[in-house]
Design a protein around this motif. Sequence first.
Motif, PDB file in Angstrom:
ATOM      1  N   VAL A 134      42.998  44.606  29.424  1.00 43.52           N
ATOM      2  CA  VAL A 134      42.723  42.742  28.503  1.00 43.52           C
ATOM      3  C   VAL A 134      43.242  42.691  27.220  1.00 43.52           C
ATOM      4  O   VAL A 134      43.505  41.433  26.713  1.00 43.52           O
ATOM      5  CB  VAL A 134      40.865  43.637  27.735  1.00 43.52           C
ATOM      6  CG1 VAL A 134      40.144  42.476  26.817  1.00 43.52           C
ATOM      7  CG2 VAL A 134      40.134  43.319  28.937  1.00 43.52           C
ATOM      8  N   VAL A 135      43.852  43.497  26.321  1.00 42.85           N
ATOM      9  CA  VAL A 135      44.828  44.030  24.888  1.00 42.85           C
ATOM     10  C   VAL A 135      46.043  44.138  25.594  1.00 42.85           C
ATOM     11  O   VAL A 135      46.665  42.509  24.883  1.00 42.85           O
ATOM     12  CB  VAL A 135      45.258  45.308  24.608  1.00 42.85           C
ATOM     13  CG1 VAL A 135      46.238  45.830  23.557  1.00 42.85           C
ATOM     14  CG2 VAL A 135      43.218  46.171  24.383  1.00 42.85           C
ATOM     15  N   ARG A 142      47.517  35.592  26.705  1.00 42.96           N
ATOM     16  CA  ARG A 142      46.901  34.959  28.102  1.00 42.96           C
ATOM     17  C   ARG A 142      45.112  35.441  28.471  1.00 42.96           C
ATOM     18  O   ARG A 142      44.762  35.805  27.495  1.00 42.96           O
ATOM     19  CB  ARG A 142      47.738  35.538  29.259  1.00 42.96           C
ATOM     20  CG  ARG A 142      49.452  35.398  29.641  1.00 42.96           C
ATOM     21  CD  ARG A 142      49.304  36.137  30.849  1.00 42.96           C
ATOM     22  NE  ARG A 142      48.559  37.423  31.445  1.00 42.96           N
ATOM     23  CZ  ARG A 142      49.128  38.103  32.216  1.00 42.96           C
ATOM     24  NH1 ARG A 142      50.124  37.576  33.114  1.00 42.96           N
ATOM     25  NH2 ARG A 142      48.428  39.455  32.342  1.00 42.96           N
ATOM     26  N   GLN A 143      44.780  34.154  29.056  1.00 39.81           N
ATOM     27  CA  GLN A 143      43.412  34.825  29.265  1.00 39.81           C
ATOM     28  C   GLN A 143      42.924  36.204  30.254  1.00 39.81           C
ATOM     29  O   GLN A 143      43.474  36.315  31.387  1.00 39.81           O
ATOM     30  CB  GLN A 143      42.590  33.787  30.076  1.00 39.81           C
ATOM     31  CG  GLN A 143      41.088  33.305  30.298  1.00 39.81           C
ATOM     32  CD  GLN A 143      40.407  33.492  31.043  1.00 39.81           C
ATOM     33  OE1 GLN A 143      41.149  31.884  31.803  1.00 39.81           O
ATOM     34  NE2 GLN A 143      39.205  32.535  31.394  1.00 39.81           N
ATOM     35  N   PHE A 147      37.999  38.008  34.097  1.00 37.82           N
ATOM     36  CA  PHE A 147      37.007  37.860  33.121  1.00 37.82           C
ATOM     37  C   PHE A 147      37.457  35.865  34.696  1.00 37.82           C
ATOM     38  O   PHE A 147      37.039  35.855  34.108  1.00 37.82           O
ATOM     39  CB  PHE A 147      37.148  37.249  32.022  1.00 37.82           C
ATOM     40  CG  PHE A 147      36.964  38.045  31.139  1.00 37.82           C
ATOM     41  CD1 PHE A 147      35.734  38.857  31.848  1.00 37.82           C
ATOM     42  CD2 PHE A 147      37.724  37.859  29.839  1.00 37.82           C
ATOM     43  CE1 PHE A 147      35.172  39.761  30.474  1.00 37.82           C
ATOM     44  CE2 PHE A 147      37.489  39.374  28.924  1.00 37.82           C
ATOM     45  CZ  PHE A 147      36.592  39.707  29.290  1.00 37.82           C
ATOM     46  N   ARG A 148      38.910  36.190  35.360  1.00 35.83           N
ATOM     47  CA  ARG A 148      38.667  34.898  36.008  1.00 35.83           C
ATOM     48  C   ARG A 148      39.369  35.547  37.410  1.00 35.83           C
ATOM     49  O   ARG A 148      39.496  33.928  38.628  1.00 35.83           O
ATOM     50  CB  ARG A 148      39.919  34.483  35.337  1.00 35.83           C
ATOM     51  CG  ARG A 148      41.423  34.977  34.644  1.00 35.83           C
ATOM     52  CD  ARG A 148      42.181  34.225  34.073  1.00 35.83           C
ATOM     53  NE  ARG A 148      43.089  35.005  33.716  1.00 35.83           N
ATOM     54  CZ  ARG A 148      45.181  35.066  34.062  1.00 35.83           C
ATOM     55  NH1 ARG A 148      45.351  34.300  35.395  1.00 35.83           N
ATOM     56  NH2 ARG A 148      45.861  35.815  34.396  1.00 35.83           N
ATOM     57  N   LYS A 149      38.845  36.669  37.913  1.00 36.80           N
ATOM     58  CA  LYS A 149      40.470  36.483  39.318  1.00 36.80           C
ATOM     59  C   LYS A 149      39.509  37.449  39.881  1.00 36.80           C
ATOM     60  O   LYS A 149      38.405  37.694  39.785  1.00 36.80           O
ATOM     61  CB  LYS A 149      41.919  36.898  38.591  1.00 36.80           C
ATOM     62  CG  LYS A 149      42.509  35.969  38.585  1.00 36.80           C
ATOM     63  CD  LYS A 149      43.997  36.363  38.614  1.00 36.80           C
ATOM     64  CE  LYS A 149      44.996  35.879  39.924  1.00 36.80           C
ATOM     65  NZ  LYS A 149      46.089  36.439  40.079  1.00 36.80           N
TER      66      LYS A 149
END
Length: 210
Positions: A134-135, A142-143, A147-149
Motif C-alpha cells: 500500500v505504501v 497508484r490506486q 483494493f482493486r485486483k
Amino acid sequence: MVWDVLNIIGTIAFALSGAMVALDKECDYDLLGVYALGFCCAFGGGAIRNLLIGVPVSALWEQGTLFIVAFISITLLFIFPSIFMKHWHKWGHTMDAFGLAAFAIQGAMFAKEAQLPLIAIITAAALTGCGGGVVRDLLAKRQPMIFRKEIYALWAMLAGLLIGLNIFPTGMSLYILLGLIVTLRLLSVHFDWQLPKFQFKQSNSPTYSK
C-alpha cells in the motif's frame, strides 16, 4: 532456519516488487527512487504494525541482515533488469505468496504475544503482509492493488483470524498455516478470484407523459 529462509524470501519478493514499480516507465524514478520504493514495500508494513501495536520503533533497525538482503536484491535488479523481469513473470506470484503468508503470520504472532484482542491480531497480520504494498502504491501515485485486483489482503486477515482463535497456535501448525495461505493466494491468482465490486449504474432520465 526455515522461518528465517521464508523471511528472506518475503523480503526479496517485496523489495523487488517495489523496485519494479519504480522502474516502470510511468514512474520513471531515478536510483534513489528505486531504492526508496523497494525498501518501503519490504519494510513499510512491519513499521506501521509496530506503531499500532506498541512495539518500539527501534525494532525495525534490528533487522540488519534483511536490510542487506533487500539492498542487494534491488541493486541486482537495477543492474540486470531484463533478467529479473523474465524470471519474475514466472516465479513472482509464488515468491510473493510466500512473503505474504510469512509476514502475515509474523505480524499476527507479534500481536498475539502482546496479548492484544482478536481485531488487533487480524489488523497486524493484514498490515504486515500488505502494508508495504500500500505504501509503495501511494508513493507511486497508484490506486493500491489490494483494493482493486485479485484477493490478497483477505488471506492475510484469514491468517490473523486463525492465529487469534488459536486454531493454529504455535510450532509446526504455523507451517501448515503458511502452506494454506500460500495455496489460497496462488489459487486466487490462477482462477482470478475477486471480491464483489459495487458498480453504479446511472438510471435513465425519467420521462413524463402529457
